[in-house]
Design a protein around this motif. Structure first.
Motif, mmCIF file in Angstrom:
data_model
loop_
_atom_site.group_PDB
_atom_site.id
_atom_site.type_symbol
_atom_site.label_atom_id
_atom_site.label_comp_id
_atom_site.label_asym_id
_atom_site.label_seq_id
_atom_site.Cartn_x
_atom_site.Cartn_y
_atom_site.Cartn_z
ATOM 1 N N PRO A 10 0.835 -1.201 0.000
ATOM 2 C CA PRO A 10 0.000 0.000 0.000
ATOM 3 C C PRO A 10 0.873 1.256 0.000
ATOM 4 O O PRO A 10 1.801 1.364 0.804
ATOM 5 N N LYS A 11 0.577 2.171 -0.913
ATOM 6 C CA LYS A 11 1.353 3.407 -1.007
ATOM 7 C C LYS A 11 0.427 4.561 -1.327
ATOM 8 O O LYS A 11 -0.701 4.371 -1.759
ATOM 9 N N SER A 12 0.937 5.761 -1.120
ATOM 10 C CA SER A 12 0.158 6.958 -1.375
ATOM 11 C C SER A 12 -0.199 7.087 -2.849
ATOM 12 O O SER A 12 0.559 6.686 -3.728
ATOM 13 N N ALA A 13 -1.346 7.683 -3.089
ATOM 14 C CA ALA A 13 -1.783 7.925 -4.466
ATOM 15 C C ALA A 13 -0.866 8.918 -5.173
ATOM 16 O O ALA A 13 -0.872 8.985 -6.404
ATOM 17 N N THR A 14 -0.095 9.658 -4.425
ATOM 18 C CA THR A 14 0.797 10.646 -5.040
ATOM 19 C C THR A 14 1.902 9.990 -5.864
ATOM 20 O O THR A 14 2.512 10.650 -6.702
ATOM 21 N N VAL A 15 2.163 8.689 -5.627
ATOM 22 C CA VAL A 15 3.220 8.018 -6.386
ATOM 23 C C VAL A 15 2.655 6.988 -7.354
ATOM 24 O O VAL A 15 3.359 6.109 -7.825
ATOM 25 N N VAL A 16 1.375 7.103 -7.666
ATOM 26 C CA VAL A 16 0.720 6.089 -8.489
ATOM 27 C C VAL A 16 1.319 6.008 -9.888
ATOM 28 O O VAL A 16 1.278 4.957 -10.519
ATOM 29 N N PHE A 17 1.931 7.111 -10.373
ATOM 30 C CA PHE A 17 2.550 7.096 -11.699
ATOM 31 C C PHE A 17 4.077 7.211 -11.621
ATOM 32 O O PHE A 17 4.721 7.605 -12.583
ATOM 33 N N ASP A 18 4.625 6.856 -10.464
ATOM 34 C CA ASP A 18 6.073 6.824 -10.315
ATOM 35 C C ASP A 18 6.536 5.391 -10.592
ATOM 36 O O ASP A 18 6.280 4.487 -9.798
ATOM 37 N N SER A 19 7.232 5.188 -11.689
ATOM 38 C CA SER A 19 7.623 3.828 -12.083
ATOM 39 C C SER A 19 8.538 3.173 -11.052
ATOM 40 O O SER A 19 8.587 1.939 -10.957
ATOM 41 N N ARG A 20 9.251 3.961 -10.254
ATOM 42 C CA ARG A 20 10.153 3.395 -9.245
ATOM 43 C C ARG A 20 9.397 2.713 -8.114
ATOM 44 O O ARG A 20 9.983 1.941 -7.347
ATOM 45 N N GLU A 21 8.101 2.976 -8.010
ATOM 46 C CA GLU A 21 7.300 2.406 -6.927
ATOM 47 C C GLU A 21 6.653 1.076 -7.316
ATOM 48 O O GLU A 21 5.853 0.545 -6.560
ATOM 49 N N TYR A 22 6.988 0.561 -8.483
ATOM 50 C CA TYR A 22 6.414 -0.717 -8.933
ATOM 51 C C TYR A 22 7.528 -1.759 -8.985
ATOM 52 O O TYR A 22 8.615 -1.497 -9.514
ATOM 53 N N THR A 23 7.232 -2.945 -8.454
ATOM 54 C CA THR A 23 8.255 -3.983 -8.329
ATOM 55 C C THR A 23 8.168 -5.061 -9.401
ATOM 56 O O THR A 23 9.109 -5.819 -9.589
ATOM 57 N N SER A 24 7.045 -5.154 -10.095
ATOM 58 C CA SER A 24 6.881 -6.190 -11.118
ATOM 59 C C SER A 24 6.471 -5.539 -12.430
ATOM 60 O O SER A 24 5.621 -4.650 -12.438
ATOM 61 N N TRP A 25 7.062 -6.041 -13.517
ATOM 62 C CA TRP A 25 6.801 -5.489 -14.841
ATOM 63 C C TRP A 25 6.629 -6.614 -15.862
ATOM 64 O O TRP A 25 7.278 -7.663 -15.762
ATOM 65 N N GLY A 26 5.775 -6.344 -16.836
ATOM 66 C CA GLY A 26 5.661 -7.244 -17.965
ATOM 67 C C GLY A 26 6.723 -6.933 -19.004
ATOM 68 O O GLY A 26 7.527 -6.016 -18.841
ATOM 69 N N GLN A 27 6.697 -7.689 -20.097
ATOM 70 C CA GLN A 27 7.714 -7.539 -21.124
ATOM 71 C C GLN A 27 7.385 -6.422 -22.109
ATOM 72 O O GLN A 27 8.249 -5.991 -22.880
ATOM 73 N N GLY A 28 6.152 -5.944 -22.114
ATOM 74 C CA GLY A 28 5.754 -4.860 -22.987
ATOM 75 C C GLY A 28 5.097 -5.330 -24.266
ATOM 76 O O GLY A 28 5.321 -6.454 -24.736
ATOM 77 N N THR A 29 4.246 -4.470 -24.817
ATOM 78 C CA THR A 29 3.592 -4.741 -26.092
ATOM 79 C C THR A 29 3.565 -3.431 -26.885
ATOM 80 O O THR A 29 3.251 -2.377 -26.346
ATOM 81 N N GLN A 30 3.908 -3.504 -28.168
ATOM 82 C CA GLN A 30 4.051 -2.309 -28.990
ATOM 83 C C GLN A 30 2.701 -1.851 -29.532
ATOM 84 O O GLN A 30 1.912 -2.666 -30.040
ATOM 85 N N VAL A 31 2.478 -0.546 -29.448
ATOM 86 C CA VAL A 31 1.286 0.080 -30.010
ATOM 87 C C VAL A 31 1.741 1.175 -30.975
ATOM 88 O O VAL A 31 2.545 2.033 -30.607
ATOM 89 N N THR A 32 1.228 1.125 -32.198
ATOM 90 C CA THR A 32 1.580 2.119 -33.210
ATOM 91 C C THR A 32 0.313 2.725 -33.792
ATOM 92 O O THR A 32 -0.569 1.991 -34.246
ATOM 93 N N VAL A 33 0.231 4.045 -33.764
ATOM 94 C CA VAL A 33 -0.931 4.761 -34.285
ATOM 95 C C VAL A 33 -0.471 5.627 -35.447
ATOM 96 O O VAL A 33 0.381 6.493 -35.282
ATOM 97 N N SER A 34 -1.037 5.398 -36.611
ATOM 98 C CA SER A 34 -0.652 6.152 -37.793
ATOM 99 C C SER A 34 -1.672 7.248 -38.074
ATOM 100 O O SER A 34 -2.859 7.100 -37.803
ATOM 101 N N SER A 35 -1.179 8.342 -38.644
ATOM 102 C CA SER A 35 -2.065 9.492 -38.917
ATOM 103 C C SER A 35 -2.688 9.378 -40.285
ATOM 104 O O SER A 35 -2.331 8.539 -41.094
#
Length: 124
Positions: A99-124
């Motif tokens: 449990p952590k403060s909402a003030t760090v909800v978008f601080d990547s350093r506060e997350y301990t587990s990560w997925g491998q990622g998925t690419q998203v590309t949007v063309s104009s």
């Protein structure tokens, strides 16, 4: 340790939609979606406090993206609508069990587990 596996990325034209899925195994306090475009820092997009169902969104996606999860045994989703070329990035699912403060909800350093990622590309 929480394990996360993302899927659902791809290419779409501006104005279109995509839904990302993150398979989650293990206990989490909060889950989030981050993205990173080439040459830019990783930024938080949307977050969910799993115990309370509270959601948070970056200003750049508010009203266009929706983070959701039905229950503790369901995947995490990111529904992306009215997509823009600026949404092009590698998208990552992240989790943390403390449990952590909402003030760090978008601080990547506060997350301990990560997925491998998925690419998203949007063309104009």
């Amino acid at each position: 340790q929480v394990q996360l596996v993302e899927s659902g990325g791809g290419s779409v034209q501006a104005g279109g939609s995509l839904r990302l899925t993150c398979a989650v195994s293990g206990y989490t306090w909060r889950l989030a979606w981050f993205r990173q475009a080439p040459g830019k820092e990783r930024e938080g997009v949307a977050a969910l406090i799993t115990s309370f169902g509270t959601t948070y969104y970056a200003d750049s996606v508010k009203g266009r993206f929706t983070i959701s999860r039905a229950d503790a045994r369901s995947p995490l989703y990111l529904q992306m609508d009215r997509m823009e070329p600026e949404d092009t990035a590698m998208y990552y699912c992240a989790a943390d069990a403390a449990p952590k403060s909402a003030t760090v909800v978008f601080d990547s350093r506060e997350y301990t587990s990560w997925g491998q990622g998925t690419q998203v590309t949007v063309s104009s």
